[in-house]
Scaffold this active site. Structure first.
Site, PDB file in Angstrom:
ATOM      1  N   GLY A 148       0.815  -1.212   0.000  1.00  0.00           N
ATOM      2  CA  GLY A 148       0.000   0.000   0.000  1.00  0.00           C
ATOM      3  C   GLY A 148       0.850   1.264   0.000  1.00  0.00           C
ATOM      4  N   SER A 149       1.935   1.254   0.759  1.00  0.00           N
ATOM      5  CA  SER A 149       2.776   2.458   0.837  1.00  0.00           C
ATOM      6  C   SER A 149       3.355   2.793  -0.532  1.00  0.00           C
ATOM      7  CB  SER A 149       3.921   2.255   1.836  1.00  0.00           C
ATOM      8  OG  SER A 149       3.403   1.999   3.120  1.00  0.00           O
ATOM      9  N   THR A 170      11.224  -7.943 -11.478  1.00  0.00           N
ATOM     10  CA  THR A 170      10.654  -9.280 -11.625  1.00  0.00           C
ATOM     11  C   THR A 170       9.429  -9.413 -10.726  1.00  0.00           C
ATOM     12  OG1 THR A 170      12.847 -10.110 -12.102  1.00  0.00           O
ATOM     13  CG2 THR A 170      11.206 -11.743 -11.432  1.00  0.00           C
ATOM     14  N   CYS A 207       2.038   2.519  12.969  1.00  0.00           N
ATOM     15  CA  CYS A 207       3.186   3.318  12.549  1.00  0.00           C
ATOM     16  C   CYS A 207       3.540   4.372  13.579  1.00  0.00           C
ATOM     17  CB  CYS A 207       2.875   3.998  11.228  1.00  0.00           C
ATOM     18  SG  CYS A 207       1.932   2.953  10.145  1.00  0.00           S
ATOM     19  N   ASN A 232      -7.702   4.308   8.912  1.00  0.00           N
ATOM     20  CA  ASN A 232      -7.139   3.132   9.578  1.00  0.00           C
ATOM     21  C   ASN A 232      -7.217   3.207  11.091  1.00  0.00           C
ATOM     22  OD1 ASN A 232      -5.211   5.208   8.527  1.00  0.00           O
ATOM     23  ND2 ASN A 232      -3.813   4.215   9.960  1.00  0.00           N
ATOM     24  N   SER A 256      -3.794  -3.087  -0.470  1.00  0.00           N
ATOM     25  CA  SER A 256      -2.687  -3.905   0.033  1.00  0.00           C
ATOM     26  C   SER A 256      -3.195  -5.279   0.444  1.00  0.00           C
ATOM     27  CB  SER A 256      -2.045  -3.194   1.227  1.00  0.00           C
ATOM     28  OG  SER A 256      -1.000  -3.980   1.752  1.00  0.00           O
ATOM     29  N   ALA A 257      -2.401  -6.317   0.127  1.00  0.00           N
ATOM     30  CA  ALA A 257      -2.853  -7.693   0.377  1.00  0.00           C
ATOM     31  C   ALA A 257      -2.921  -8.044   1.856  1.00  0.00           C
ATOM     32  CB  ALA A 257      -1.924  -8.671  -0.344  1.00  0.00           C
ATOM     33  N   HIS A 258      -1.946  -7.562   2.645  1.00  0.00           N
ATOM     34  CA  HIS A 258      -1.860  -8.086   4.017  1.00  0.00           C
ATOM     35  C   HIS A 258      -2.948  -7.555   4.942  1.00  0.00           C
ATOM     36  CE1 HIS A 258       0.106  -4.804   6.460  1.00  0.00           C
ATOM     37  NE2 HIS A 258       0.393  -4.351   5.253  1.00  0.00           N
ATOM     38  N   GLN A 276      -7.636   0.289   3.746  1.00  0.00           N
ATOM     39  CA  GLN A 276      -8.491  -0.247   4.822  1.00  0.00           C
ATOM     40  C   GLN A 276      -9.865  -0.672   4.319  1.00  0.00           C
ATOM     41  OE1 GLN A 276      -7.901  -0.967   8.060  1.00  0.00           O
ATOM     42  NE2 GLN A 276      -5.775  -0.313   7.911  1.00  0.00           N
TER      43      GLN A 276
HETATM   44  C1  LIG Z   1      -1.585  -0.295   6.093  1.00  0.00           C
HETATM   45  C2  LIG Z   1      -1.936   0.942   5.359  1.00  0.00           C
HETATM   46  C3  LIG Z   1      -1.089   1.460   4.373  1.00  0.00           C
HETATM   47  C4  LIG Z   1       0.261   0.857   4.069  1.00  0.00           C
HETATM   48  O1  LIG Z   1       0.145  -0.379   3.422  1.00  0.00           O
HETATM   49  P1  LIG Z   1       1.421  -1.359   3.407  1.00  0.00           P
HETATM   50  O2  LIG Z   1       1.003  -2.471   2.496  1.00  0.00           O
HETATM   51  O3  LIG Z   1       1.595  -1.818   4.818  1.00  0.00           O
HETATM   52  O4  LIG Z   1       2.563  -0.579   2.893  1.00  0.00           O
HETATM   53  C5  LIG Z   1      -1.482   2.596   3.708  1.00  0.00           C
HETATM   54  N1  LIG Z   1      -2.652   3.193   3.976  1.00  0.00           N
HETATM   55  C6  LIG Z   1      -3.505   2.727   4.907  1.00  0.00           C
HETATM   56  C7  LIG Z   1      -4.801   3.423   5.144  1.00  0.00           C
HETATM   57  C8  LIG Z   1      -3.167   1.589   5.636  1.00  0.00           C
HETATM   58  O5  LIG Z   1      -3.997   1.147   6.570  1.00  0.00           O
END
Ligand SMILES: *Cc1c(COP(=O)(O)O)cnc(C)c1O
Length: 400
Positions: A72-73, A238, A326, A152, A200-202, A180
């Protein structure tokens, strides 16, 4: 091992079995480079394409509009920096909100150093962006608006449709950080006029270190990572084949189960909110009560130090957060809690619990008892609380 209760799903999630199972063959069997022409490479390419297709479908985009990133970042950095640079001939003004994730705010600070001007629009006490203020901030040289889909920390969902319409009517690019929201509430492009979207996947049961940026076709933006021709030459490197495959599997599961998970999470969320409000005095729910992520609970407890609360919850096996992952470790109160008008002391006494549909009532009951006990204990140690109670007793005695 002591039983663990995980209530920090906004920080990250456990990877779902479907994702792990889908990923495993791509480490030791189908390990080919997706750009190679022999069939081992073709297997990887096929899997990447399938995941891209699944993810495109999940938001109503075309596969060519999905660009995989390392999370996501990275997607947020790409959207802001590359769109700003590609459109700087039209102007150097950008609008965002005060409650964005640091991936947006710190990127904005970087852009300010590079000669861009940023307007940070305020939010109301529920954390909803002030649309009138946003509209008034638009200038002739505004090239980009970036407002997160859902916050978030406090879970507030923003009026993305309205912001998108405002931006589109004026020919301004609109990006939303949907990290989120994606996989937790419907994020459909047919409903929300956005030009770029980060996910973001996680945060949805996928692996860490993989995400995507949706870039609507026709949007003026430059490449982000320079090198090979991967991701149509816009994001070289890659492909993270296992990551992409895992993300695809997690996204598929998230979409297939979205409605039932939302319902279940809402029930758990509101159960916990009700109990905290009824059973713990001097607390405040942070974030909008209904325009809120289904799994988000965020409270401030007066006369309590959030970090102490977290440590004592951890001793009982409960994983929670005091703001965003963070910012913990630093003593500055959360910029989000300050933006919704909390005093520094109140912001310091905040607790974020983010649920998943697999959490149980029993876990929440255990957590509830733990919070009550710890808040009591911390307040009894607080001189401020002692003063406050004495004053209250005195005031009461006077009115009797
Ligand atoms: C977690 C988060 C991110 C960052 O995503 P990562 O995959 O951990 O780099 C960015 N924006 C929001 C709102 C998030 O909650």
């Amino acid at each position: 091992m002591k039983k663990m209760i995980y209530l920090d799903h906004a920080a990250t999630t456990r990877t779902v079995k479907e994702a792990v199972d889908a990923m495993l063959p791509f480490f030791m069997e189908s390990y080919g480079n997706a750009s190679s022409i022999y069939s081992l490479g073709a297997e990887s390419k096929k899997a990447v394409n399938a995941a891209r297709e699944t993810i495109a479908q999940s938001i109503g985009a075309t596969p060519q509009e999905i660009y995989f990133t390392a999370g996501g970042s990275e997607a947020d950095n790409w959207a802001l920096i590359a769109a700003a640079e590609a459109n700087s001939d039209k102007g150097k003004h950008i609008i965002t909100s005060r409650i964005e994730h640091h991936a947006i705010l710190h990127t904005c600070a970087y852009l300010e150093q590079r000669g861009f001007e940023i307007t940070y629009v305020d939010v109301d006490e529920d954390g909803v962006i002030k649309l009138k203020e946003l509209e008034a901030a638009i200038r002739r040289d505004t090239i980009l608006i970036s407002v997160m889909f859902a916050n978030n920390e406090i879970g507030t969902i923003q009026p993305i449709k309205e912001i998108g319409e405002i931006a589109r009517a004026r020919g301004i690019l609109f990006h939303t950080d949907a990290v989120q929201a994606y996989g937790h509430v419907p994020v459909t492009l047919s409903r929300y006029p956005v030009d770029m979207l980060s996910a973001s996947a996680h945060k949805i049961g996928g692996p860490k270190g993989i995400g995507f940026l949706y870039i609507r076709s026709g949007v003026r933006i430059r490449s982000f990572i320079h090198g090979g021709q991967q991701e149509r030459g816009r994001r070289a490197g890659t492909e993270n084949v296992p990551g992409i495959v895992g993300f695809g599997a997690a996204a598929k599961k998230a979409m297939d189960t979205l409605a039932e998970r939302m319902e279940r999470e809402r029930q758990l969320r509101d159960y916990l909110i009700d109990r905290i409000e009824k059973e713990i005095p001097y607390c405040r729910l942070n974030g909008h009560r209904t325009q809120r992520l289904p799994g988000n609970v965020n409270f401030s407890f007066r006369f309590v130090e959030g970090e102490s609360l977290l440590i004592m919850l951890d001793m009982k096996g409960i994983c929670a957060s005091s703001g965003s992952a963070c910012t913990s470790g630093s003593l500055d109160p959360s910029h989000v809690l300050l933006a919704i008008g909390l005093a520094h002391e109140t912001a310091h006494g905040s607790l974020r619990l983010t649920l998943d549909s697999e959490n149980t009532r029993e876990e929440l009951d255990f957590t509830m008892e733990a919070i009550k006990e710890i808040v009591d204990k911390l307040r009894n140690m607080s001189p401020l609380y002692e003063d406050f109670i004495k004053k209250q007793e005195k005031a009461q005695a006077q009115t009797l």
